[in-house]
Design a protein around this motif. Structure first.
Motif, mmCIF file in Angstrom:
data_model
loop_
_atom_site.group_PDB
_atom_site.id
_atom_site.type_symbol
_atom_site.label_atom_id
_atom_site.label_comp_id
_atom_site.label_asym_id
_atom_site.label_seq_id
_atom_site.Cartn_x
_atom_site.Cartn_y
_atom_site.Cartn_z
ATOM 1 N N ILE A 1 2.379 1.994 -3.298
ATOM 2 C CA ILE A 1 1.465 2.561 -4.286
ATOM 3 C C ILE A 1 1.156 4.012 -3.950
ATOM 4 N N VAL A 2 0.957 4.264 -2.680
ATOM 5 C CA VAL A 2 0.622 5.636 -2.279
ATOM 6 C C VAL A 2 1.767 6.570 -2.613
ATOM 7 N N GLN B 1 2.236 17.298 -9.883
ATOM 8 C CA GLN B 1 1.656 18.634 -9.807
ATOM 9 C C GLN B 1 0.920 18.750 -8.476
ATOM 10 N N PRO B 2 0.745 19.952 -7.986
ATOM 11 C CA PRO B 2 0.080 20.099 -6.691
ATOM 12 C C PRO B 2 -1.381 19.658 -6.717
ATOM 13 N N THR B 3 -2.059 19.754 -7.832
ATOM 14 C CA THR B 3 -3.434 19.273 -7.855
ATOM 15 C C THR B 3 -3.525 18.058 -8.770
ATOM 16 N N TRP B 4 -4.479 17.184 -8.463
ATOM 17 C CA TRP B 4 -4.639 15.969 -9.258
ATOM 18 C C TRP B 4 -5.780 16.191 -10.223
ATOM 19 N N LEU C 1 0.835 -1.198 0.000
ATOM 20 C CA LEU C 1 0.000 0.000 0.000
ATOM 21 C C LEU C 1 0.870 1.248 0.000
ATOM 22 N N LEU D 1 2.142 9.842 -5.399
ATOM 23 C CA LEU D 1 2.472 11.218 -5.010
ATOM 24 C C LEU D 1 2.408 12.127 -6.227
ATOM 25 N N PRO D 2 1.628 13.168 -6.135
ATOM 26 C CA PRO D 2 1.412 13.989 -7.330
ATOM 27 C C PRO D 2 2.671 14.764 -7.713
ATOM 28 N N LEU E 1 -7.520 11.625 -10.911
ATOM 29 C CA LEU E 1 -7.055 10.707 -9.876
ATOM 30 C C LEU E 1 -7.164 9.283 -10.399
ATOM 31 N N ARG E 2 -6.064 8.561 -10.312
ATOM 32 C CA ARG E 2 -6.109 7.151 -10.658
ATOM 33 C C ARG E 2 -5.584 6.333 -9.485
ATOM 34 N N ILE E 3 -6.402 5.434 -9.007
ATOM 35 C CA ILE E 3 -6.016 4.573 -7.894
ATOM 36 C C ILE E 3 -5.626 3.217 -8.463
ATOM 37 N N GLU E 4 -4.487 2.710 -8.033
ATOM 38 C CA GLU E 4 -4.076 1.393 -8.515
ATOM 39 C C GLU E 4 -4.345 0.336 -7.467
#
Lengths: 119, 445
Positions: B15-16, B23-26, B12, B20-21, B29-32
């Motif tokens: 992956i997290v 750019q400051p904003t996402w 976990l 980590l972005p 969003l893609r969660i794996e």
């Protein structure tokens, strides 16, 4: 009139806020990820390296209102298991702050790509 | 499948951190998700509605329920816990099933359509999607009720697992019963769920190495029924006729049908010590395949019919080798462990399963031929004779429980294990039929 020092201070504050927002978002993301993992039962035909990409739509309460398959793995049973993993979660914990919810959680993608299978 | 909490936590974290972005904003969003829990699928097989007079000889829904449970991939809900008993998708009240954490429903009805003729209509309903995944209608006669049920089980299994079901197939096995001084050996064929047992042969001498032709029409086996000497017999399963194929001095053993059904690979010792031969079934022409002073035995064909794998002690210990029939070139396949035997090739040719000894204990193991990796699938001792289901996902093997031989099954990924319903006596030498007993063509609505 703003001094350059004041501008610098404000810029730094904004940066800090941005980091905090991202950190918060990450906490939500890892929670969502955990929920999905706990609901994901892969079929026996699933193999490491298969990929299914889903689009998940939430309402501000965190409730899952729709799940669509954007890119299938070629194995229907695998894709079905991925969709079911999200649908079974039913509701995710999402940021209460509207701007944050809208930015990341109104709709987002989930990529299913197992790497822990035996085969 | 189990994961240590530590493993899961590091995964976990990995992956997290990856997420980590930059750019400051996402923006997106893609969660794996790379892990899962792989629990059994929660299914409820609701008793089918019976539209006809009198009682039906078999309960179709009970058979489906028992099939799915037997596969080890499903966990079914007992009828006593069901809050409602729908027969059609429009009668399903989703909340009833969500509360019970049921993921899929099998619902349907059986209707008498003519004398001795029955129509089964069923749906596979996805509770969390609130949608029908599969809807079919099939017909059969009174003697085919179990076949109709197995057909439904196969269809449901295939849709949810991505693998062809094996519930309509049959299993051949040998039992030994009676006192040791007066053993009776029987060769049986039964449905994969252990029902509808037919006895093919009864003998006071052992029956060995029973094997199926690819079309399921013929079986070959070794018995001592003539002069107490081993001989290979061919039997037509449909009309019951039988013929003796070999009567050579010495060993006549281990018949295995070629994929096209035209040849048998056999073991003969008539020329000295045991070697592999092929026998043409139409003209009875015999060809010697291996020629070695070591013992070559237990032949099994590669799926394309171009090669035969076999066990040989030519290297000092039993190991698995493969010979190409075109040029008779031999290649050793197993190197791990001091005992590997009784191998057969998976239908897709990706691996072999065999008996493997590790630390003095016999196991069923799978060797991945592409990656060269050996996986022990069973932890039971005294395992023998693995036979692969036609779907390539399960193996059946003989093992011991309480001093008796029983049949057990394990999935090729090692994730599912179960014992098969046992019949009387010591059970040995299982062989999974390559074909389904009966196929049905779904009617169009």
């Amino acid at each position: 009139m703003e001094t350059s020092l004041a501008r610098a201070i404000r810029a730094e504050q904004n940066d800090r806020k941005a980091v905090t927002d991202d950190e918060k978002a990450m906490a939500y993301v890892s929670q969502i990820q955990r929920e999905i993992i706990q609901n994901w039962s892969r079929p026996p035909s699933a193999r490491n390296g298969m990929q299914a990409l889903l689009k998940v739509y939430l309402v501000p309460t965190g409730e899952v209102v729709n799940v669509t398959l954007t890119q299938g793995s070629g194995n229907d049973a695998f894709d079905r298991s991925a969709v079911l993993a999200v649908r079974k979660a039913e509701r995710f914990v999402v940021p209460a702050e509207s701007a944050q919810f809208e930015r990341n959680f109104r709709e987002f993608e989930v990529l299913f790509r197992p790497d822990d299978l035996r085969l | 499948m189990k994961h240590s909490p530590y493993l899961l936590a590091t995964a976990l974290l990995g992956i997290v951190l990856l997420a980590l972005p930059v750019q400051p904003t996402w923006a997106d969003l893609r969660i794996e998700v790379t892990k899962g829990v792989d629990n059994a699928v929660r299914v409820a097989v609701v008793p089918f509605e019976w539209q006809g007079s009198g009682a039906l000889a078999e309960s179709i829904s009970d058979i489906i329920d028992s099939d799915l449970m037997l596969s080890g991939r499903f966990e079914s809900l007992p009828v006593s816990q069901m809050l409602s008993l729908p027969h059609k998708p429009e009668q399903v009240f989703n909340r009833d099933w969500r509360m019970l954490n049921v993921e899929y429903l099998v619902i349907g009805s059986v209707m008498a359509v003519a004398d001795n003729r029955y129509r089964v209509s069923y749906s596979l309903y996805n509770v969390f999607k609130q949608a029908v995944e599969l809807k079919q209608t099939i017909e059969g006669d009174a003697g085919e009720l179990r076949d109709l049920a197995h057909f439904v089980s196969d269809s449901v299994f295939k849709l949810l697992t991505g693998i062809e079901g094996a519930f309509s197939t049959r299993i051949m096995y040998v039992t030994a019963s009676g006192p040791l001084t007066n053993r009776i050996y029987r060769l049986h064929i039964a449905d994969a769920d252990g029902y509808r047992v037919e006895t093919m042969l009864e003998s006071k001498e052992p029956i060995l190495s029973a094997s199926w032709s690819r079309d399921g029409r013929y079986i070959a086996y070794v018995s001592f029924e003539v002069d107490s000497r081993p001989a290979i017999f061919l039997r037509d399963v449909v009309n019951g006729t039988r013929q003796q194929l070999t009567n050579f001095p010495g060993l006549n053993g281990a018949p295995a049908f070629s994929p096209d059904g035209k040849q048998l690979a056999i073991v003969l010792s008539k020329d000295g010590n045991p070697d592999i031969y092929t026998l043409n079934l139409d003209d009875r022409r015999l060809r010697r395949v291996t020629r070695h002073y070591g013992i070559d035995t237990e032949p099994s064909w590669s799926p394309d019919g171009k090669g035969i794998i076999f066990t040989s002690n030519r290297g000092g210990q039993p190991q698995i080798y493969q010979i190409q029939l075109a040029d008779l070139s031999v290649e050793r396949l197993t190197f791990e462990g001091d005992y590997n035997a009784k191998a057969s090739v998976l239908p897709d040719g990706s691996g072999i399963v065999m008996v493997h000894r590790r630390d003095g204990i016999f196991h069923i193991a799978m060797l991945d031929l592409q990656r060269g990796r050996l996986t022990v699938l069973t932890e039971t001792s005294l395992d023998e004779s693995p036979s692969i289901a036609p779907n390539g996902s399960m193996l059946i093997y003989a093992t011991q429980a309480d001093g008796e031989g029983i049949l057990a099954a394990v999935s090729v990924d090692g994730g599912v294990k179960f014992n098969l319903p046992s019949s009387e006596g010591d059970v040995r030498e299982p062989a999974w039929s390559p074909q389904k007993r009966r196929m049905f063509k779904p009617l169009s609505d």
